[in-house]
Enzyme design. Sequence first.
Site, PDB file in Angstrom:
ATOM      1  N   LYS A  73      10.819  -7.522  -1.967  1.00  0.00           N
ATOM      2  CA  LYS A  73      11.779  -7.744  -3.049  1.00  0.00           C
ATOM      3  C   LYS A  73      11.191  -8.490  -4.237  1.00  0.00           C
ATOM      4  O   LYS A  73      11.787  -8.510  -5.302  1.00  0.00           O
ATOM      5  CB  LYS A  73      12.988  -8.506  -2.525  1.00  0.00           C
ATOM      6  CG  LYS A  73      13.737  -7.789  -1.435  1.00  0.00           C
ATOM      7  CD  LYS A  73      14.375  -6.518  -1.925  1.00  0.00           C
ATOM      8  CE  LYS A  73      15.306  -5.950  -0.871  1.00  0.00           C
ATOM      9  NZ  LYS A  73      15.933  -4.709  -1.322  1.00  0.00           N
ATOM     10  N   SER A  77      13.642  -4.535   9.875  1.00  0.00           N
ATOM     11  CA  SER A  77      13.633  -3.382   8.969  1.00  0.00           C
ATOM     12  C   SER A  77      12.234  -2.764   8.936  1.00  0.00           C
ATOM     13  O   SER A  77      12.093  -1.535   8.876  1.00  0.00           O
ATOM     14  CB  SER A  77      14.087  -3.780   7.565  1.00  0.00           C
ATOM     15  OG  SER A  77      13.293  -4.820   7.054  1.00  0.00           O
TER      16      SER A  77
END
Lengths: 326, 90
Positions: free
Chosen positions: A62, A279
Site C-alpha cells: 500500500k 492475503s
Amino acid sequence: MLPTGREQLLTDLRPARAVRTDSIVDLVGNTPLVRLHHIERDAPGVEIWAKCEFCNPAGSVKDRAALRIVRDALERGLLRPGVRLIDSTSGNTGIAYAMVGAALGVPVTLVMPENVSAPRKQVTTAYGVEIVYSSPMEGSDGAIRLAHELVEREPDRWHYADQYKNPNNPLAHYHTTAPEIWQQTGGRVTHFVTGIGTSGTVVGTSRRLHELDPAIRCIAIQPDDAMHGLEGMKHLPSSIVPAIYDPSVLDDTIWMPTDEGWDMAERLAKEEGLFVGHSSGGNVAGALRVAKQLSAEGRRGVVVTILCDRGDRYFVPLRWEKRYLW
Amino acid sequence: MPNVRIPTPLRKYTQGREEVTIAGQTVGSVLDGLEQSYPGIKERICDEAGKVRRFVNVFVGEDDIRFLDNLATAVKDSDEISIVPAIAGG
C-alpha cells in the site's frame, strides 16, 4: 533504430534498493522479486516469482498507492493548511498514509473498523495519526460509509483521498509495479496473479503488463465467500465495488477458499522462509493453481504474484503468548 | 435471552437484522438456536466438525471465546455475543 518502449524498460534496470536516500518515501517501490523454488516444485516446468512488497518502508504494497495519492494531492494544492487527509482503510493503507503523511508533513485521519488488529492500531498511532473507529460488524464497507459521512458533515476540514476511487491508486502500479515486474523477469513474465483489495494493484499492474505484451494473462483473486478470513481481500459480489475496479483488464478471476490461502501462508514460512500475511498466502495459492494448470498442459510459464505484507502484522501480542489459534 | 450481533456478510440469513436474541446457556447452544431460527447460518460460522472456523472470531462481551471455554462458554441473558469476520481490502 530507437528501442521500443518495452525494450527501453529492459535496459533501464536499476539496483533493487537505493543505498542512500534523502527521504524515507524514496524507498517506496523497487522491491525485490523472489523465486519460490519450493512451492513451484508442485508445477514442474513453471517458475513462480513473488514481489516482496513487505520491503516497502511502511511494510506493505500500500505504500505505493499512498505515496502517489498524497503527492498528487500536494501538487494540486488540495492539502492547504488546516486541511487533514482522510480515508477509510482496513489497515495497510492506513499505515502507509501514516508514514507518508509524517514524512511529507501532512496531517492524516484514518477511519478503520474497530476490529483491525492491535498492531495496526499501534503502528498507525506511532506515526501520529488520528483514528476514528467504525463498527466491527460492518467491515471495510462500514468504514467507507463513515468516512463519507464525516466528509459530508465538514467538507472544508478534509481532503478525502478515497483510495477506492482515486485514479492514483492503480496508476501507482501502472507506473511502478508493472515496469518492475517486466524488468525483473527480463520480459519473460507470462502470468500475473494477485488478489483484489481496492483492486488498485491488480488493475494498474494488469493494464500496463497488457500494454507491454498482450499475451500476458492477468488473473485476479477474490475470496470464495462473503464470510472469509483472507484479511485485506475483498469479495466483490457482497461489497461496495470500488470505482477503480476495471474487469476489462483482467483475463480471469480465481475464487479462493480461506483455508487454501491460510495453509499456503504457513507453507511459505516453513518452506521458503517467507513469513507473510494471509492475503499473500492467498496470492501464492492462486499463482500455484495457475502454475499447476500450465504444468498439467505441458506448458512452461513465468507466474508472478505479490507478497503484500509480513505475517507479524497480524500478531495479537499478548494473546499470541496464550497459544493463539488462528 | 443473550443478544447476538450479526456481521454484514451473514445478514442475508437474518433478513438484514443486525442483532437477534436467541435462548441458550452456552455459546454453542445459542449458535444451535441461531441455526434453528435462520437455517444455513451455522455452517458459515462452524466447520463440519462443529468447531468455530479458524478465521471467524466469536466474542462474549469483549472476550474471544478461544480464551474462555470455546463453544462451552457459559452465557447469561444479559450477555452480548458478537460474530466478527476478517476485514476486507484496502
